[in-house]
Structure formats: C-alpha cells, structure tokens
Enzyme design. Structure first.
Site, PDB file in Angstrom:
ATOM      1  N   HIS A   1       0.818  -1.217   0.000  1.00  0.00           N
ATOM      2  CA  HIS A   1       0.000   0.000   0.000  1.00  0.00           C
ATOM      3  C   HIS A   1       0.850   1.263   0.000  1.00  0.00           C
ATOM      4  O   HIS A   1       0.336   2.347  -0.284  1.00  0.00           O
ATOM      5  CB  HIS A   1      -0.988  -0.001   1.180  1.00  0.00           C
ATOM      6  CG  HIS A   1      -0.382   0.304   2.523  1.00  0.00           C
ATOM      7  ND1 HIS A   1      -0.044  -0.673   3.425  1.00  0.00           N
ATOM      8  CD2 HIS A   1      -0.070   1.485   3.108  1.00  0.00           C
ATOM      9  CE1 HIS A   1       0.433  -0.109   4.517  1.00  0.00           C
ATOM     10  NE2 HIS A   1       0.442   1.195   4.348  1.00  0.00           N
TER      11      HIS A   1
ATOM     12  N   ASP B   1       0.211  -7.607   1.548  1.00  0.00           N
ATOM     13  CA  ASP B   1       0.595  -6.194   1.653  1.00  0.00           C
ATOM     14  C   ASP B   1       2.114  -6.021   1.619  1.00  0.00           C
ATOM     15  O   ASP B   1       2.684  -5.292   2.420  1.00  0.00           O
ATOM     16  CB  ASP B   1       0.023  -5.565   2.923  1.00  0.00           C
ATOM     17  CG  ASP B   1       0.036  -4.031   2.874  1.00  0.00           C
ATOM     18  OD1 ASP B   1       0.243  -3.475   1.778  1.00  0.00           O
ATOM     19  OD2 ASP B   1      -0.117  -3.405   3.932  1.00  0.00           O
TER      20      ASP B   1
ATOM     21  N   SER C   1       4.737   2.676   7.817  1.00  0.00           N
ATOM     22  CA  SER C   1       4.354   1.510   7.020  1.00  0.00           C
ATOM     23  C   SER C   1       5.515   1.027   6.154  1.00  0.00           C
ATOM     24  O   SER C   1       6.163   1.817   5.467  1.00  0.00           O
ATOM     25  CB  SER C   1       3.169   1.851   6.111  1.00  0.00           C
ATOM     26  OG  SER C   1       2.005   2.038   6.861  1.00  0.00           O
TER      27      SER C   1
END
Length: 450
Positions: free
Chosen positions: A140, A179, A260
């Site tokens: 992402h 992810d 992230s």
C-alpha cells in the site's frame, strides 16, 4: 464462511504412488528431521544469514556448511547508560543504515507550464533486503500512494543513509494479499554508498511481552525509533489488497503514518516483522498503542518467491490455517492435541476445495467444529504451519503432493489425499466473483497464515 457443496461420504485412500522427495544433503547428521522453525532458530542463534533459503534443504545445507559469525567491533557508548539503554542504542545504530525512506511520485504539469514536475504522491518506509539492491516495503506504500486504488506510481524514490539525493527504484513485484512489495535500486546509482541488508530473524518463536523496536519515517521524520513489546500474536488485520492478513504481530511500539513498510526488530536487532497497520479510532491516523506487523517468516517466503519467480507465482493449496500459538491454545481448551496445521478456510475454486478438504466452523451457539488437521506432506511430518507452507512451495509446478489429514482432527479418521497446488494468481482468477466457504468467527484474531 461455511463450506457448501463438499463431499459427505468417506474418502478412500488413493492407490500407492511414487512421490518425489526434496533433496537433502548427504551426512546431514539427522538435521533433516528437524522442523523448518527449529532449523531457522539454530541458524539465527549462530548468526547465519538464511534469508535466501527457499527450501528446507537450503536451511539444512547452510547449517552444515556455515560457521558462527564473529562478533562485530564494540560500539562506543556514552557513559552512564543502563544496560537496557545500551542495547537500544546498539540496535538502532546497527539497523538504521538498512532502513529506507520511500516516496512515490506522479508525473504531471504545473499550472499552465508544459514543464513536467514530480509532485509527491505518498511516502512510507522500507529496508534493504540484500546486496543486489532489493528493497522491501508495503504494497500500500507504492500502490497509488496508499490511496487504495492499486495503481502503480510513475516513479518510486528511495533514500538511504549516506545518499545525498534519493535514487529511482523499479517495482519488481507485489503481493497484495500480504501487503508486501519488492523494489530494486541499481548499485551504480548509489555513488559508492554501500548497501547494508537488514539482519533477519524468525517470528515463529515470538512470545507476548518481549521487547521490540520500530524504525521508520513517521510523518516524514526520517530514522525515528520507537520501542515497545509484543502485545499479542496471531492477529487478523484487514489488508489493503482486500483480503485479511492473518498471523500478524500486535505491538504497542508507536507506529504512525509513514512507518508503514518499516522494520520491527527484536532486542538482537533482527527483523521479526514489517509494520503494516494501526488501529485508528475516528480515522485520525495517530498512534493509540495498537499497531500490527506482518511476521518475518511470511515476509521471507513471499519476498524470495517474488525475487526468484515473480509476483503471484507462489504455489498454494487454497487454504488458510490457524496460527500456531492459537492452535495450541485451542487444543489446550479442548483438552486435545492438535499437532499439525488446522484448516480454518477453504478458498472456493481451489485445489483444496476440489479435493474435499473441510474447514473448521462455528456452530449456532458459538461452539467450535474442528475441520481437517494436516499432519504430513509427502510423508514428512507437519509440526507447525511453516512446515506445511515450505513443503507446498517446494513442490514443482503441476506436480501432485500427498497430504495426510485427520478428518475433524480425529486420529481414527486419517486420510491421504493427493492435491496439485496452483499459483496464487491462478487461484485469484478462479475464485473471483464466486461465493465460498471458510471459517467465520466473531473473534477478530482467530485466523492463520495462508
């Protein structure tokens, strides 16, 4: 989901077949009888790098032919630090050169000018995987700047310690369901700055309460260190790719937007997870002490498959299995040994569905109805989920594997079933748009890795 349309009659054992066993080095002194997790723990304790070991035989070979790494030079420390502080400082100094700042940009005009510019589209963190220049981050982070549409950016820029300016990176491959994304920078663009691959650990032996460290770029503030503990294991997190990511690590180390894709480390400075998500009440996006990381055992397997075979090429049976720690807890609650991999979801259109595997379900009053327990693949015992995953992913494309199951976890109902694994991209294509079965539970963490 409840599995519908599955067989209701007893399955008969297939006729004997000749199975191809994985290659094992000669004179392995019994190492091949150890589980994958035990082999990785031994390698990690001896300081031996095993990130490129895709098969169990690779782990055995590394353990036979490698020697423990020598300790590095002592790092100078300010006086007066406690032992805990010295360890934290050492972890940060050793790991920070491996951490990357990731920016995605989109090419576009500025005002009435036709001169193109590169406005920032999104940012996050990542880390150096190997000396070839592969960088690991979240899917992402690079997919449309994290806005969820899944579009790849025009450019990806990577910043590392020692670089005067960011360098361009190509997207080698992504795995939306986990992810994860693998980028590649060219060593010739680094101007002589050396690459420092991160030290890789294991996640199968993590325990709640042990110390963890997160390094990343929250809100663009590069090389930020936060500390905490493992708060829980085996969590299920809603993934950016549409499917839940199972078996995640929960931590109270402060993780914010921009963290992230960054590393979660243990007290030895070894990678144990990739920071991926946070709980954000009201959509504020700030840290509230509940963050999640993808376990390194999953990361290592996915990254190696992407680098060697490309995205979506990993073999699968089309099942999800219960996290090891949760399976042990369930067995203790039921006063029943559950040694193996417990099926909790069977994907529609999958080889497992065609073979008649049954998933665990919840009854009308919340009671657990146990599904199939996988105890061996090609005659090799499955003691934990990693054993199953490695055995399936070692199988050559289009070649059957023989799995041993206990129907309903009943030792008196053992069956041997032959299944031909498929690739994940083919499985997604076959199951798209179809209703299917699996394991429904009101418990958000009652799930396991694919």
């Amino acid at each position: 989901y409840a599995l519908r349309g599955g067989p209701t009659t007893m399955r008969h054992p297939p006729p004997p077949v000749m199975m191809t066993q994985p290659w094992i080095p000669e004179n392995d002194n019994g190492l091949s009888r150890l589980s994958v997790g035990e082999l990785k723990s031994l390698l990690s304790e001896r300081g031996i790098d095993f990130r490129d070991a895709l098969e169990k035989a690779d782990l055995v070979d590394k353990l036979i032919n490698s020697s423990p790494s020598a300790s590095g030079p002592a790092t100078s420390m300010p006086s007066g630090l406690t032992e805990s502080e010295r360890r934290t400082v050492s972890v940060f100094k050793a790991a920070s050169p491996s951490v990357a700042y990731i920016q995605t940009v989109q090419l576009g005009p500025r005002g009435f000018s036709l001169r193109p510019t590169d406005p920032s589209s999104g940012s996050g963190s990542g880390f150096v995987w190997d000396y070839e220049g592969h960088i690991v981050t979240n899917w992402h982070v690079v997919a449309d700047g994290g806005r969820g549409r899944g579009d790849m950016p025009t450019r990806v820029l990577v910043s590392l310690q020692g670089l005067k300016e960011p360098v361009s990176a190509g997207v080698v491959g992504v795995e939306e369901d986990k992810d994860l994304a693998v980028l590649k920078i060219e060593r010739g663009d680094l101007g002589g700055v050396p690459l420092t691959p991160i030290s890789v650990g294991v996640s199968s032996d993590l325990v709640v309460g042990q110390s963890v460290f997160a390094i990343g770029n929250p809100f663009g503030l590069d090389y930020t260190l936060t500390t905490g503990v493992v708060s829980a294991l085996g969590r299920e997190v809603a993934g950016a790719g549409g499917r839940p990511i199972q078996g995640c690590i929960q931590t109270d180390a402060a993780i914010n937007p921009g963290n992230s894709g960054g590393p979660l480390l243990n007290s030895q400075g070894k990678l144990i997870g990739v920071n991926a998500a946070i709980i954000s009440p009201g959509g504020q996006g700030g840290n509230v002490g509940v963050g999640f990381a993808i376990p390194v055992d999953t990361v290592r397997r996915v990254v190696n498959q992407i680098i060697r075979f490309g995205p979506g090429a990993r073999p699968t049976l089309g099942i999800n299995v219960l996290d090891d720690a949760l399976r042990d807890r369930l067995g203790a609650n039921l006063r029943q040994r559950l040694d193996g991999a417990l099926v909790v979801e069977v994907i529609v259109g999958s080889p497992a569905e065609r073979a008649g595997l049954r998933a665990s379900t919840r009854g009308g009053f919340g009671e657990t109805r146990l599904g199939d327990l996988i105890t061996a693949v090609n005659g090799i015992p499955v003691r934990q989920n990693e054993d199953l995953l490695c055995a399936v992913e070692e199988a050559p494309p289009g070649v059957e594997v023989e799995i041993t199951i206990l129907q309903g976890c009943n030792p008196g109902q053992m069956q041997r079933v032959r299944i031909t694994p498929t690739t994940r991209k083919d499985l997604r294509a076959n199951s798209a748009g179809r209703e299917g079965g699996g394991f429904q539970s009101p418990m958000p963490d009652f799930g396991g890795p694919q």
